[in-house]
Scaffold this active site. Structure first.
Site, PDB file in Angstrom:
ATOM      1  N   ASP A   1      -8.408   1.836   4.496  1.00 48.05           N
ATOM      2  CA  ASP A   1      -8.812   0.447   4.658  1.00 48.05           C
ATOM      3  C   ASP A   1      -9.420   0.004   3.337  1.00 48.05           C
ATOM      4  OD1 ASP A   1      -8.718  -1.535   6.856  1.00 48.05           O
ATOM      5  OD2 ASP A   1     -10.819  -1.809   6.307  1.00 48.05           O
ATOM      6  N   SER A   2      -9.093  -1.223   2.943  1.00 50.92           N
ATOM      7  CA  SER A   2      -9.552  -1.715   1.644  1.00 50.92           C
ATOM      8  C   SER A   2     -10.132  -3.106   1.789  1.00 50.92           C
ATOM      9  CB  SER A   2      -8.372  -1.793   0.655  1.00 50.92           C
ATOM     10  OG  SER A   2      -7.786  -0.535   0.482  1.00 50.92           O
TER      11      SER A   2
ATOM     12  N   LYS B   1       0.839  -1.200   0.000  1.00 53.01           N
ATOM     13  CA  LYS B   1       0.000   0.000   0.000  1.00 53.01           C
ATOM     14  C   LYS B   1       0.875   1.251   0.000  1.00 53.01           C
ATOM     15  CE  LYS B   1      -4.024  -1.442   2.767  1.00 53.01           C
ATOM     16  NZ  LYS B   1      -4.798  -1.076   3.979  1.00 53.01           N
TER      17      LYS B   1
ATOM     18  N   ASP C   1      -4.332  -9.469  -5.410  1.00 46.02           N
ATOM     19  CA  ASP C   1      -4.004  -9.078  -6.793  1.00 46.02           C
ATOM     20  C   ASP C   1      -3.939 -10.262  -7.764  1.00 46.02           C
ATOM     21  OD1 ASP C   1      -4.012  -6.355  -6.383  1.00 46.02           O
ATOM     22  OD2 ASP C   1      -1.857  -6.207  -6.035  1.00 46.02           O
TER      23      ASP C   1
ATOM     24  N   PHE D   1       0.189  -7.472  -4.286  1.00 44.11           N
ATOM     25  CA  PHE D   1       0.075  -8.131  -2.983  1.00 44.11           C
ATOM     26  C   PHE D   1      -1.368  -8.575  -2.785  1.00 44.11           C
ATOM     27  CE2 PHE D   1      -0.860  -3.688  -2.453  1.00 44.11           C
ATOM     28  CZ  PHE D   1      -1.934  -3.662  -1.568  1.00 44.11           C
TER      29      PHE D   1
ATOM     30  N   LYS E   1      -1.542  -1.137 -12.666  1.00 47.35           N
ATOM     31  CA  LYS E   1      -2.515  -1.241 -11.570  1.00 47.35           C
ATOM     32  C   LYS E   1      -2.868   0.164 -11.070  1.00 47.35           C
ATOM     33  CE  LYS E   1      -3.336  -2.900  -6.886  1.00 47.35           C
ATOM     34  NZ  LYS E   1      -2.811  -3.478  -5.643  1.00 47.35           N
TER      35      LYS E   1
HETATM   36  P1  ITT Z   1      -3.255  -1.744   7.087  1.00 44.95           P
HETATM   37  O1  ITT Z   1      -2.187  -1.739   8.127  1.00 44.95           O
HETATM   38  O2  ITT Z   1      -3.217  -0.520   6.205  1.00 44.95           O
HETATM   39  O3  ITT Z   1      -4.653  -2.011   7.629  1.00 44.95           O
HETATM   40  P2  ITT Z   1      -3.682  -4.305   5.778  1.00 44.95           P
HETATM   41  O4  ITT Z   1      -2.886  -5.116   4.811  1.00 44.95           O
HETATM   42  O5  ITT Z   1      -4.163  -4.937   7.041  1.00 44.95           O
HETATM   43  O6  ITT Z   1      -2.881  -2.965   6.087  1.00 44.95           O
HETATM   44  P3  ITT Z   1      -6.453  -3.890   4.900  1.00 44.95           P
HETATM   45  O7  ITT Z   1      -7.003  -4.336   6.188  1.00 44.95           O
HETATM   46  O8  ITT Z   1      -6.995  -2.637   4.292  1.00 44.95           O
HETATM   47  O9  ITT Z   1      -4.887  -3.684   4.989  1.00 44.95           O
HETATM   48  O10 ITT Z   1      -6.483  -4.995   3.777  1.00 44.95           O
HETATM   49  C1  ITT Z   1      -7.489  -5.902   3.607  1.00 44.95           C
HETATM   50  C2  ITT Z   1      -7.001  -7.067   2.799  1.00 44.95           C
HETATM   51  O11 ITT Z   1      -7.198  -6.771   1.430  1.00 44.95           O
HETATM   52  C3  ITT Z   1      -5.537  -7.461   2.986  1.00 44.95           C
HETATM   53  O12 ITT Z   1      -5.448  -8.865   2.920  1.00 44.95           O
HETATM   54  C4  ITT Z   1      -4.866  -6.848   1.788  1.00 44.95           C
HETATM   55  O13 ITT Z   1      -3.748  -7.604   1.374  1.00 44.95           O
HETATM   56  C5  ITT Z   1      -5.983  -6.907   0.743  1.00 44.95           C
HETATM   57  N1  ITT Z   1      -5.834  -5.795  -0.176  1.00 44.95           N
HETATM   58  C6  ITT Z   1      -5.946  -4.481   0.134  1.00 44.95           C
HETATM   59  N2  ITT Z   1      -5.674  -3.737  -0.958  1.00 44.95           N
HETATM   60  C7  ITT Z   1      -5.389  -4.605  -1.944  1.00 44.95           C
HETATM   61  C8  ITT Z   1      -4.997  -4.455  -3.280  1.00 44.95           C
HETATM   62  O14 ITT Z   1      -4.810  -3.257  -3.818  1.00 44.95           O
HETATM   63  N3  ITT Z   1      -4.773  -5.548  -4.003  1.00 44.95           N
HETATM   64  C9  ITT Z   1      -4.936  -6.766  -3.479  1.00 44.95           C
HETATM   65  N4  ITT Z   1      -5.281  -7.005  -2.219  1.00 44.95           N
HETATM   66  C10 ITT Z   1      -5.505  -5.922  -1.456  1.00 44.95           C
END
Ligand code: ITT
Length: 191
Positions: A71-72, A19, A148, A145, A168
């Site tokens: 958050d994603s 990220k 993806d 990651f 991307k």
């Molecule tokens: P933070 O510390 O920012 O929370 P995180 O990896 O825990 O980092 P999230 O909770 O937002 O982040 O991520 C939710 C999941 O979705 C996590 O398994 C990420 O690897 C995945 N994810 C988030 N953005 C992604 C992307 O652009 N491509 C693929 N997977 C993604």
């Protein structure tokens, strides 16, 4: 009217290096440098990304200057939005296997969503970005990651993990949310 100098540096707080790389490259064209602060933020069990972001914004009150969190999640409508807000936990525990299994008989349509939260002192703003597409039949590619390798944006033949990072970043949920942050700071110098 007194205008403040525009920020030059933003601190991005996250545990995820993938990220941080994407956020830095999306904000660079706005003249914004990103300092990555690696920190695990509390993620409450919450019904929406926005609720999680509100908790993250609260947790970075101690960080000075302009601070960004996000958050994603990956949402599959035929699975009632799963894994959605549980994306990180689900991937860590189960991997891709159960998603492929469940989607053998269901629509593979899916979308990623990012909610980004910007804090400056007591002010906060949120920005949302999405990309729609589908879940591939198998994991493909080594870039990126998380999910993806299994996500194919609409109109593409490749997964996000099969293309260079710039491709991307051109369409991703994160880039769409973070570009709004850059545009906001460029046009709201008094914020
Ligand atoms: P933070 O510390 O920012 O929370 P995180 O990896 O825990 O980092 P999230 O909770 O937002 O982040 O991520 C939710 C999941 O979705 C996590 O398994 C990420 O690897 C995945 N994810 C988030 N953005 C992604 C992307 O652009 N491509 C693929 N997977 C993604």
């Amino acid at each position: 009217m007194v205008s403040r100098p525009r920020p030059r540096t933003i601190t991005f707080v996250s545990r995820n290096p993938g990220k941080a790389r994407e956020v830095a490259s999306v904000l660079a064209p706005f003249g914004l440098r990103v300092r990555w602060k690696r920190r695990e933020l509390p993620e409450p069990q919450a019904p929406s990304l926005a609720t999680v972001v509100a908790a993250k914004l609260e947790a970075v009150r101690d960080v000075p200057g302009y601070v960004l969190v996000e958050d994603s999640g990956l949402f599959v409508p035929s699975l009632r939005g799963f894994p959605g807000v549980y994306s990180a936990h689900f991937l860590e525990v189960w991997g891709f296997g159960p998603i492929f299994e469940l989607l053998r008989t269901r629509s593979r349509r899916a979308y990623f969503q990012t909610v980004a939260g910007l804090r400056h002192g007591r002010r906060v703003r949120t920005f949302t970005g999405e990309v729609h597409g589908s879940i591939a039949l198998r994991a493909r590619g080594r870039e990126g990651f998380g999910y993806d390798p299994i996500f194919v944006p609409r109109g593409w033949r490749h997964t996000f993990a099969e293309v260079p990072p710039e491709e991307k970043d051109a369409v991703s949920h994160r880039a769409r949310a973070i570009r709004q942050v850059g545009e906001f700071l460029a046009t709201e110098p008094r914020w």
